[in-house]
Design a protein around this motif. Structure first.
Motif, PDB file in Angstrom:
ATOM      1  N   VAL A 309       0.611  -1.216  -0.430  1.00  0.00           N
ATOM      2  CA  VAL A 309       0.168   0.431   0.330  1.00  0.00           C
ATOM      3  C   VAL A 309       0.778   0.961  -0.348  1.00  0.00           C
ATOM      4  CG1 VAL A 309      -1.809   1.378   1.563  1.00  0.00           C
ATOM      5  CG2 VAL A 309      -1.751  -1.594   0.906  1.00  0.00           C
ATOM      6  N   ARG A 310       0.579   2.004  -0.983  1.00  0.00           N
ATOM      7  CA  ARG A 310       1.591   3.318  -1.156  1.00  0.00           C
ATOM      8  C   ARG A 310       1.000   4.605  -0.178  1.00  0.00           C
ATOM      9  NH1 ARG A 310       6.656   2.561  -2.615  1.00  0.00           N
ATOM     10  NH2 ARG A 310       7.400   2.092  -4.478  1.00  0.00           N
ATOM     11  N   ARG A 311      -0.318   4.745  -0.913  1.00  0.00           N
ATOM     12  CA  ARG A 311      -1.109   6.094  -0.268  1.00  0.00           C
ATOM     13  C   ARG A 311      -2.317   5.175   0.298  1.00  0.00           C
ATOM     14  NH1 ARG A 311      -0.543  10.335  -4.145  1.00  0.00           N
ATOM     15  NH2 ARG A 311      -2.679  10.276  -4.745  1.00  0.00           N
ATOM     16  N   LYS A 312      -3.096   6.162   1.033  1.00  0.00           N
ATOM     17  CA  LYS A 312      -4.109   5.677   1.360  1.00  0.00           C
ATOM     18  C   LYS A 312      -4.750   6.830   2.090  1.00  0.00           C
ATOM     19  CE  LYS A 312      -3.660   2.735   5.508  1.00  0.00           C
ATOM     20  NZ  LYS A 312      -4.104   3.942   6.529  1.00  0.00           N
ATOM     21  N   PRO A 313      -6.651   7.356   2.205  1.00  0.00           N
ATOM     22  CA  PRO A 313      -7.256   7.798   3.248  1.00  0.00           C
ATOM     23  C   PRO A 313      -6.906   7.464   4.315  1.00  0.00           C
ATOM     24  CG  PRO A 313      -8.590   6.986   1.450  1.00  0.00           C
ATOM     25  CD  PRO A 313      -6.783   6.292   1.378  1.00  0.00           C
ATOM     26  N   ALA A 314      -6.735   8.444   5.448  1.00  0.00           N
ATOM     27  CA  ALA A 314      -6.257   8.502   6.576  1.00  0.00           C
ATOM     28  C   ALA A 314      -8.049   7.287   7.250  1.00  0.00           C
ATOM     29  CB  ALA A 314      -6.356   9.599   7.457  1.00  0.00           C
ATOM     30  N   ARG A 315      -8.532   7.529   7.371  1.00  0.00           N
ATOM     31  CA  ARG A 315      -9.414   6.362   8.237  1.00  0.00           C
ATOM     32  C   ARG A 315     -10.113   5.194   7.311  1.00  0.00           C
ATOM     33  NH1 ARG A 315     -14.384   8.274   7.656  1.00  0.00           N
ATOM     34  NH2 ARG A 315     -14.121   9.297   6.102  1.00  0.00           N
ATOM     35  N   VAL A 316      -8.812   4.554   6.241  1.00  0.00           N
ATOM     36  CA  VAL A 316      -9.027   3.091   6.030  1.00  0.00           C
ATOM     37  C   VAL A 316      -7.567   2.351   6.588  1.00  0.00           C
ATOM     38  CG1 VAL A 316      -9.147   2.301   3.545  1.00  0.00           C
ATOM     39  CG2 VAL A 316     -10.589   4.831   4.288  1.00  0.00           C
ATOM     40  N   ASP A 317      -8.202   1.088   6.529  1.00  0.00           N
ATOM     41  CA  ASP A 317      -7.063   0.028   6.024  1.00  0.00           C
ATOM     42  C   ASP A 317      -7.573  -0.363   5.093  1.00  0.00           C
ATOM     43  OD1 ASP A 317      -6.060   0.879   8.966  1.00  0.00           O
ATOM     44  OD2 ASP A 317      -7.221  -0.397  10.017  1.00  0.00           O
ATOM     45  N   VAL A 318      -5.731  -0.977   4.713  1.00  0.00           N
ATOM     46  CA  VAL A 318      -5.771  -1.611   3.145  1.00  0.00           C
ATOM     47  C   VAL A 318      -4.974  -2.211   4.076  1.00  0.00           C
ATOM     48  CG1 VAL A 318      -5.279  -1.291   1.166  1.00  0.00           C
ATOM     49  CG2 VAL A 318      -6.991   0.544   1.886  1.00  0.00           C
ATOM     50  N   TRP A 319      -5.834  -4.133   3.790  1.00  0.00           N
ATOM     51  CA  TRP A 319      -4.300  -4.825   3.409  1.00  0.00           C
ATOM     52  C   TRP A 319      -4.073  -5.852   2.347  1.00  0.00           C
ATOM     53  CZ3 TRP A 319      -7.771  -4.180   7.137  1.00  0.00           C
ATOM     54  CH2 TRP A 319      -9.062  -5.312   7.000  1.00  0.00           C
ATOM     55  N   PRO A 320      -3.242  -6.921   2.102  1.00  0.00           N
ATOM     56  CA  PRO A 320      -3.771  -8.166   1.523  1.00  0.00           C
ATOM     57  C   PRO A 320      -4.258  -9.211   1.826  1.00  0.00           C
ATOM     58  CG  PRO A 320      -1.739  -7.342   1.526  1.00  0.00           C
ATOM     59  CD  PRO A 320      -2.174  -6.388   2.101  1.00  0.00           C
ATOM     60  N   THR A 321      -4.509  -9.858   1.633  1.00  0.00           N
ATOM     61  CA  THR A 321      -5.354 -11.451   1.635  1.00  0.00           C
ATOM     62  C   THR A 321      -4.691 -12.539   1.286  1.00  0.00           C
ATOM     63  OG1 THR A 321      -7.913 -11.089   0.752  1.00  0.00           O
ATOM     64  CG2 THR A 321      -7.085 -10.316   3.208  1.00  0.00           C
ATOM     65  N   GLU A 322      -4.190 -12.283  -0.052  1.00  0.00           N
ATOM     66  CA  GLU A 322      -3.775 -13.375  -0.546  1.00  0.00           C
ATOM     67  C   GLU A 322      -3.387 -12.953  -1.931  1.00  0.00           C
ATOM     68  OE1 GLU A 322      -4.234 -16.931  -0.417  1.00  0.00           O
ATOM     69  OE2 GLU A 322      -6.372 -16.670   0.970  1.00  0.00           O
ATOM     70  N   VAL A 323      -1.985 -13.108  -2.428  1.00  0.00           N
ATOM     71  CA  VAL A 323      -1.225 -12.759  -3.418  1.00  0.00           C
ATOM     72  C   VAL A 323      -0.323 -14.189  -3.688  1.00  0.00           C
ATOM     73  CG1 VAL A 323       0.962 -11.352  -3.537  1.00  0.00           C
ATOM     74  CG2 VAL A 323      -0.632 -10.237  -1.498  1.00  0.00           C
ATOM     75  N   ALA A 324      -0.665 -14.023  -5.378  1.00  0.00           N
ATOM     76  CA  ALA A 324       0.272 -14.778  -5.775  1.00  0.00           C
ATOM     77  C   ALA A 324       0.964 -15.359  -7.079  1.00  0.00           C
ATOM     78  CB  ALA A 324      -1.359 -16.221  -5.881  1.00  0.00           C
ATOM     79  N   TYR A 325       1.930 -15.926  -7.674  1.00  0.00           N
ATOM     80  CA  TYR A 325       2.537 -15.587  -8.549  1.00  0.00           C
ATOM     81  C   TYR A 325       2.515 -16.641  -9.587  1.00  0.00           C
ATOM     82  CZ  TYR A 325       4.047 -11.508  -5.536  1.00  0.00           C
ATOM     83  OH  TYR A 325       4.574 -10.883  -4.474  1.00  0.00           O
ATOM     84  N   ARG A 326       2.839 -16.507 -11.159  1.00  0.00           N
ATOM     85  CA  ARG A 326       3.283 -17.574 -11.618  1.00  0.00           C
ATOM     86  C   ARG A 326       3.877 -16.827 -13.036  1.00  0.00           C
ATOM     87  NH1 ARG A 326      -0.549 -22.370 -14.615  1.00  0.00           N
ATOM     88  NH2 ARG A 326       1.231 -23.169 -16.160  1.00  0.00           N
ATOM     89  N   VAL A 327       4.201 -18.239 -13.463  1.00  0.00           N
ATOM     90  CA  VAL A 327       5.237 -17.755 -14.424  1.00  0.00           C
ATOM     91  C   VAL A 327       6.240 -18.887 -14.949  1.00  0.00           C
ATOM     92  CG1 VAL A 327       8.094 -17.659 -13.390  1.00  0.00           C
ATOM     93  CG2 VAL A 327       8.297 -16.198 -15.121  1.00  0.00           C
ATOM     94  N   ASP A 328       5.725 -18.927 -16.464  1.00  0.00           N
ATOM     95  CA  ASP A 328       6.137 -19.682 -17.565  1.00  0.00           C
ATOM     96  C   ASP A 328       7.143 -19.137 -18.395  1.00  0.00           C
ATOM     97  OD1 ASP A 328       4.172 -21.511 -16.158  1.00  0.00           O
ATOM     98  OD2 ASP A 328       2.620 -20.855 -17.851  1.00  0.00           O
TER      99      ASP A 328
END
Length: 440
Positions: A309-328
């Motif tokens: 999270v680079r920038r967000k409003p003060a009254r808001v919480d932001v967080w990741p719940t899932e992060v996945a990657y694939r490369v072929d």
């Protein structure tokens, strides 16, 4: 030890993927999704794809409708949503995953909800005596990374790639961006980074579905390009941090007639910083990485949030719940090169004065459509390159070039990226014939 690890992660992960969360007051509906103009109705099929033995979810498993260009992939929980036009009543759904036996399911056997599809591992029996068989999983990974100069493209290469990013609020599409880019790929043995040049781009955004928050993905095509582990090992196995993982042999299989060892890896229990867990698919004969699928450990949501999270409003919480990657990777003339990658993220947005959270998912994928040697080895001038901080949805100006997109004038998020590529191949060839914009 922990300070060193934290320093590495802060340097690398925030470069790869960063999400810009901004407050959007008074935003009007600029571009409605073009596919909403289509009158055809769809049937939805929901479910999950799992390992038949362990019952674990299979991330990035593919479901495709045979004989069509309709496909989808599972998320980090193995769940899928497949949309099929009502006009298609007699079809077969092919479910596949790397290193597993594919399964064909008649469409008539799928239910609207709670489909549970299990796949069986495709295991190759090895002879008891094999002098070439590696004995140490970590050593095999290190050797594979060290041999990138031998096994992968060693010439400057100019690639054409198709890039797509999607933002959804729960199951509803809110923002779609697509682009054709030129990738100036430097040799895999070189420390020089690749350069990316925007050729064509467009977007479709429905801000009315974003409430008062607009989520934007920063980095555009670089989010997928930097998943090229062989070119950019520092973004997952930073120098010195490879010892923070435990590597184990999982199984062996055959993919395209090549003997593949599947190496599982996960961070050591003593490491508290968010690292990765996943599988590496290694051609054991040539010590070549052919694919990789992995997820980020986000047990500590505050640390994970700081990575994205680079920038967000003060009254808001932001967080990741899932992060996945694939490369072929793909092979040509005995050399391998980056061919496809996919990044999947899910975030929760929690307003201080609201009872319920909002859930957003973001997907970015890129596939190479064509390539040729970059004979001069020259990179585009700085002013012509995409910046790593680009927000593609801000740069793309809607459907500003209908002559290029031609018949492919509708963004169709339910169709596979391969389908989109086929539709624009003619326009790419036509542009090349006209000598336009250095498209290969």
């Amino acid at each position: 030890m922990y300070e060193r690890c934290h320093r590495i992660q802060k340097k690398t992960l925030t470069v790869i993927l960063s999400v810009l969360c901004v407050l959007a007051f008074g935003t009007t509906n600029v571009f409605a999704f073009q596919q909403q103009e289509k009158t055809e109705n769809y049937k939805q099929y929901k479910g999950e794809v799992i390992d038949a033995s362990s019952k674990k979810a299979l991330v990035f498993a593919t479901l495709s409708v045979e004989g069509t260009n309709i496909s989808t992939i599972t998320n980090t929980e193995g769940s899928f949503l497949l949309k099929i036009p009502e006009s298609i009543t007699d079809a077969t759904v092919v479910v596949s995953f790397l290193g597993y036996k594919s399964k064909n399911i008649p469409l008539s056997q799928l239910k609207p909800n709670k489909n549970r599809i299990s796949l069986i591992i495709s295991v190759t029996e090895l002879s008891e005596v094999n002098i070439n068989a590696p004995k140490d999983a970590a050593a095999l990974v290190k050797e594979t990374l060290a041999r990138k100069g031998d096994n992968y493209f060693d010439d400057p290469t100019l690639m054409t790639a198709f890039y797509r990013e999607t933002i959804k609020k729960r199951r509803k599409n809110v923002s779609l961006s697509e682009a054709v880019v030129n990738i100036y790929k430097t040799p895999y043995s070189s420390l020089r980074k690749d350069a990316v040049e925007l050729y064509k781009a467009r977007k479709s955004t429905d801000y009315s579905k974003l409430d008062t928050v607009a989520l934007k993905l920063q980095g555009g095509p670089f989010n997928t390009l930097y998943v090229d582990i062989i070119k950019y090992p520092e973004y997952i196995f930073a120098e010195g941090s490879i010892s923070d993982y435990k590597f184990t042999f999982s199984r062996s299989t055959r993919i395209n007639d090549k003997l593949i060892y599947v190496i599982k890896f996960k961070q050591l229990e003593t490491i508290t910083e968010p690292l990765y867990t996943g599988e590496l698919f290694i051609d054991v004969e040539n010590r070549t990485l052919t694919s990789a699928i992995y997820t980020l450990n986000i047990t500590d949501r505050e640390k994970a949030a700081r990575l994205f999270v680079r920038r967000k409003p003060a009254r808001v919480d932001v967080w990741p719940t899932e992060v996945a990657y694939r490369v072929d990777y793909r092979e040509k003339g005995g050399k391998w090169y980056y061919g496809y990658s996919n990044v999947l993220l899910e975030f929760k947005v929690d307003w201080e004065d609201k009872l319920f959270n909002s859930v957003y998912s973001m997907t970015a994928e890129m596939a190479v459509t064509d390539w040729e040697k970059n004979i001069t080895g020259e990179l585009p001038k700085n002013r012509e390159r995409l910046k790593k901080s680009i927000i593609l949805s801000d740069e793309a100006l809607g459907f500003s070039d209908p002559d290029f997109w031609g018949e492919y004038n509708i963004i169709e998020p339910e169709k596979s990226i391969e389908s989109a590529i086929k539709k624009i191949q003619r326009q790419l060839r036509r542009s090349k014939a006209k000598g336009g914009a250095s498209a290969p």
